[in-house]
Scaffold this motif. Structure first.
Motif, PDB file in Angstrom:
ATOM      1  N   LYS A 150      -9.234 -11.575 -10.476  1.00 41.40           N
ATOM      2  CA  LYS A 150      -8.216 -10.998  -9.599  1.00 41.40           C
ATOM      3  C   LYS A 150      -8.824 -10.694  -8.225  1.00 41.40           C
ATOM      4  N   ALA A 175      -5.812  -4.123 -11.375  1.00 39.13           N
ATOM      5  CA  ALA A 175      -6.799  -5.059 -11.945  1.00 39.13           C
ATOM      6  C   ALA A 175      -8.077  -5.067 -11.109  1.00 39.13           C
ATOM      7  N   LYS A 204       0.028  -4.350  -9.833  1.00 39.59           N
ATOM      8  CA  LYS A 204      -0.747  -4.827 -10.988  1.00 39.59           C
ATOM      9  C   LYS A 204      -2.069  -5.441 -10.527  1.00 39.59           C
ATOM     10  N   ASP A 205      -2.018  -6.203  -9.443  1.00 44.35           N
ATOM     11  CA  ASP A 205      -3.249  -6.801  -8.904  1.00 44.35           C
ATOM     12  C   ASP A 205      -4.216  -5.724  -8.425  1.00 44.35           C
ATOM     13  N   ASN A 210       3.912  -7.014  -8.609  1.00 43.64           N
ATOM     14  CA  ASN A 210       2.702  -7.804  -8.860  1.00 43.64           C
ATOM     15  C   ASN A 210       1.538  -7.293  -8.037  1.00 43.64           C
TER      16      ASN A 210
END
Length: 190
Positions: free
Chosen positions: A17, A9, A5-6, A2
């Protein structure tokens, strides 16, 4: 996963985000980890290139060339938040700013491509590392500008001046750290 992915983003300038990571309680820990991966991996790959292994990597010129830019980046992050706080009344947001920009530093993982190619014997890592690091730094500064304008609501001119202050701090810190830790053999990444 995660966190990765953050970070991606954030590089895509996802404002939600950015706001989420800025205030997340574990973001500082993860930001430090993300920020540390590139220089540590680069040191590891570089040590594999030298026949003498790790002993050669700890020479001033080799080790510090990979660590000083990261140290200067951290210093410039705090310099930018200080400029925004002092001169543009953005409030105290040092750790929030650090969290977001440390996550954005995932782009610096691309600098490891230079050392991977050096390891397999295709190129010398030096200048490609400089290029990839510079492109990564620009991406981080774009995230910083977005954070200052959209999250801290600074005027565009004030955000731009804050970024200029951060860039100056980055080069100044690199030069000072290079002179102190390496000496004349250190050159500032442009």
């Amino acid at each position: 996963m995660n966190q990765i992915k953050d970070a991606v983003a954030i590089l895509r300038l996802d404002k939600e985000k950015i706001a989420s990571v800025a205030t997340r309680s574990d973001a500082t820990k993860w930001g430090i980890i993300i920020l540390a991966v590139a220089p540590l991996f680069n040191v590891l790959l570089s040590s594999l290139v030298f026949s003498s292994g790790y002993s050669e990597i700890f020479r001033q010129v080799v080790l510090w060339k990979m660590l000083i830019p990261s140290m200067a980046l951290v210093g410039s992050i705090f310099a930018m938040s200080f400029v925004a706080e002092r001169f543009f009344k953005a409030g105290n947001f040092h750790m929030q700013f650090f969290n977001v920009l440390a996550y954005a530093s995932i782009v610096l993982w691309l600098s490891s491509i230079a050392f991977l190619l050096d390891f397999i014997g295709l190129i010398y890592a030096g200048r490609l590392f400089d290029l990839l690091w510079s492109v990564g730094l620009i991406a981080i500064l774009v995230v910083a500008y977005t954070f200052l304008v959209h999250y801290k609501h600074l005027a565009q001119k004030d955000a731009a001046l804050t970024i200029v202050g951060g860039v100056l701090a980055y080069f100044l810190l690199q030069q000072i750290l290079g002179n102190v830790l390496v000496g004349r053999n250190y050159y500032t990444i442009f």
